[in-house]
Design an enzyme around this catalytic site. Structure first.
Site, short mmCIF file in Angstrom:
data_model
loop_
_atom_site.label_atom_id
_atom_site.label_comp_id
_atom_site.label_asym_id
_atom_site.label_seq_id
_atom_site.Cartn_x
_atom_site.Cartn_y
_atom_site.Cartn_z
N LEU A 1 0.82 -1.22 0.00
CA LEU A 1 0.00 0.00 0.00
C LEU A 1 0.85 1.25 0.00
O LEU A 1 0.42 2.31 -0.42
CB LEU A 1 -0.92 0.01 1.23
CG LEU A 1 -1.96 -1.10 1.31
CD1 LEU A 1 -2.61 -1.10 2.69
CD2 LEU A 1 -3.03 -0.92 0.23
N GLY A 2 2.05 1.14 0.52
CA GLY A 2 2.91 2.32 0.58
C GLY A 2 4.11 2.03 1.45
O GLY A 2 4.16 0.99 2.12
N GLY B 1 9.12 1.58 7.52
CA GLY B 1 8.46 0.34 7.16
C GLY B 1 7.61 0.42 5.92
O GLY B 1 7.39 1.49 5.36
N VAL C 1 3.88 -0.78 4.20
CA VAL C 1 2.52 -1.17 4.59
C VAL C 1 1.90 -2.03 3.50
O VAL C 1 1.98 -1.69 2.31
CB VAL C 1 1.63 0.07 4.84
CG1 VAL C 1 0.25 -0.35 5.30
CG2 VAL C 1 2.26 1.00 5.88
N LYS D 1 1.80 -3.15 8.79
CA LYS D 1 3.00 -2.33 8.61
C LYS D 1 4.19 -3.17 9.01
O LYS D 1 4.28 -3.62 10.16
CB LYS D 1 2.88 -1.08 9.48
CG LYS D 1 4.00 -0.08 9.29
CD LYS D 1 3.68 1.21 9.98
CE LYS D 1 4.78 2.23 9.80
NZ LYS D 1 4.49 3.49 10.49
N ASP E 1 3.88 14.26 13.36
CA ASP E 1 3.99 14.09 11.91
C ASP E 1 2.61 14.23 11.27
O ASP E 1 2.25 13.48 10.37
CB ASP E 1 4.63 12.74 11.58
CG ASP E 1 5.12 12.66 10.13
OD1 ASP E 1 5.11 13.70 9.44
OD2 ASP E 1 5.50 11.56 9.71
N ASN F 1 -0.72 11.47 6.24
CA ASN F 1 -0.88 10.58 7.40
C ASN F 1 -2.31 10.55 7.93
O ASN F 1 -2.54 10.15 9.07
CB ASN F 1 0.10 10.97 8.50
CG ASN F 1 1.53 10.62 8.11
OD1 ASN F 1 1.74 9.70 7.32
ND2 ASN F 1 2.50 11.34 8.64
N ASP G 1 -0.42 6.79 11.36
CA ASP G 1 1.03 6.89 11.41
C ASP G 1 1.55 7.52 12.70
O ASP G 1 1.90 8.69 12.75
CB ASP G 1 1.60 7.62 10.19
CG ASP G 1 2.96 7.04 9.85
OD1 ASP G 1 3.72 6.80 10.80
OD2 ASP G 1 3.25 6.79 8.68
N1 ADE Z 1 -1.57 3.04 4.10
C1 ADE Z 1 -0.98 3.16 5.26
N2 ADE Z 1 -1.75 2.67 6.23
C2 ADE Z 1 -2.88 2.23 5.64
C3 ADE Z 1 -4.08 1.65 6.11
N3 ADE Z 1 -4.27 1.42 7.40
N4 ADE Z 1 -5.02 1.34 5.22
C4 ADE Z 1 -4.82 1.58 3.93
N5 ADE Z 1 -3.73 2.13 3.42
C5 ADE Z 1 -2.76 2.45 4.27
#
Ligand code: ADE
Length: 316
Positions: free
Chosen positions: A48-49, A54, A56, A74, A173, A178, A191
């Site tokens: 996801l990112g 870390g 996710v 994460k 942050d 976030n 975050d």
């Molecule tokens: N990206 C970072 N945290 C996330 C989450 N909890 N759900 C979806 N995308 C995310």
């Protein structure tokens, strides 16, 4: 100051790629230590990112009581020494665990340790199907975002922050990237990697660790003295409101990180954050109050939530 080159958010850096561990055995789910006996209790799906500490993933978690739940996992894959990283990671999990649930704060589900038990290596959070607020704002540049939605986003973030600040927790942050968005345009603060509990006696936190800084969201006193209080989170909230009304513009775009440091510390930054002509003037006024130089003179999150709520009821 360790300022990265990225114009967008100095706090985000690509971590070293690491193979995701699919096999986790020990977990702490829904507040109880939980032994994941098979190697498929948390199944990682797509990424996801990623951030400094870390990556996710979207994941499927088999629930102890039966069934599966889609979660965000994460993973500890970040860019500093492994031991420090595991410590930061454990701290993030503990911080989240201590915050009572709130509709505008992302739900902590649990953490999962790696097979060898060397430390918590996965934090499980509720999955936000609509992604982060910054991406949503930018995607709305081609549609029309209702002024009502902007107000509602700002109000929800203020309410989430009001909740966190009541527990003496600093986010440190806060930025549109976030904030996560859920169906029904629900916004939740996420975050907590930089979040810290304040020493009650001092009401502030002094940063000691290294690592990239979210300069464009930072209050002058945080930049110059490493001092963080709820009022420095309020400064960041002002920048976040500006991100909302500009549909995800980069604060002080065109200036490098070091230049931003100078502009903010010399008090020349505010003039550079223009508001769109059609922006609700009340939002612009509140954001500017958040950028008052003397931290004590900035509004707190309760009064911001009350002001935004009054505007929201007004049906803009
Ligand atoms: N990206 C970072 N945290 C996330 C989450 N909890 N759900 C979806 N995308 C995310």
């Amino acid at each position: 100051l360790p300022v990265s080159r990225s114009d967008e958010c100095e706090v985000l850096r690509k971590p070293k790629p690491a193979a995701p561990h699919k096999h986790s055995t020990v977990g702490h789910i829904n507040n109880s230590l939980y032994v994941l006996s098979s190697n498929s209790r948390v199944e990682l799906l797509n990424e996801l990112g990623n951030g400094f500490y870390g990556t996710v993933y979207k994941a499927l978690m088999k629930i102890p009581q039966g069934g599966v739940q889609v979660v965000a996992a994460k993973l500890c894959t970040g860019g500093i020494g492994l031991q420090d990283m595991e410590l930061e990671f454990m701290r993030e999990a503990e911080t989240m665990q201590m915050v009572p649930k709130h509709p505008n704060v992302v739900d902590y589900i649990g953490y999962v340790q790696r097979d060898n038990g060397c430390g918590p290596s996965m934090i499980l959070l509720e999955y936000a199907s609509n992604g982060d607020l910054l991406t949503i704002l930018r995607s709305m540049r081609h549609n029309t975002l209702q002024p009502h939605d902007m107000l509602s986003f700002a109000l929800q973030v203020a309410q989430g922050m009001e909740h966190i600040s009541k527990f003496n927790l600093l986010h440190r942050d806060l930025a549109a990237r976030n904030v996560l968005v859920f169906p029904g345009k629900t916004c939740k603060i996420s975050d907590f990697g930089q979040a810290r509990y304040m020493a009650r006696s001092r009401g502030e936190y002094e940063r000691r660790s290294a690592g990239p800084l979210p300069i464009r969201w930072m209050a002058p006193e945080s930049i110059t003295n490493n001092t963080y209080t709820t009022k420095s989170d309020v400064w960041a909230f002002g920048i976040l409101m500006w991100e909302i009304v500009t549909l995800g513009a980069v604060p002080y775009s065109g200036y490098g990180g070091e230049e931003v440091v100078t502009l903010v510390t010399e008090g020349r930054s505010e003039a550079l954050l223009d508001f769109p002509a059609d922006c609700n003037p009340a939002i612009a006024r509140l954001a500017r109050e958040c950028w008052t130089r003397v931290p004590r003179d900035r509004p707190d999150f309760s009064s911001l939530a009350a002001s935004l709520s009054a505007l929201n009821v007004g049906g803009n």
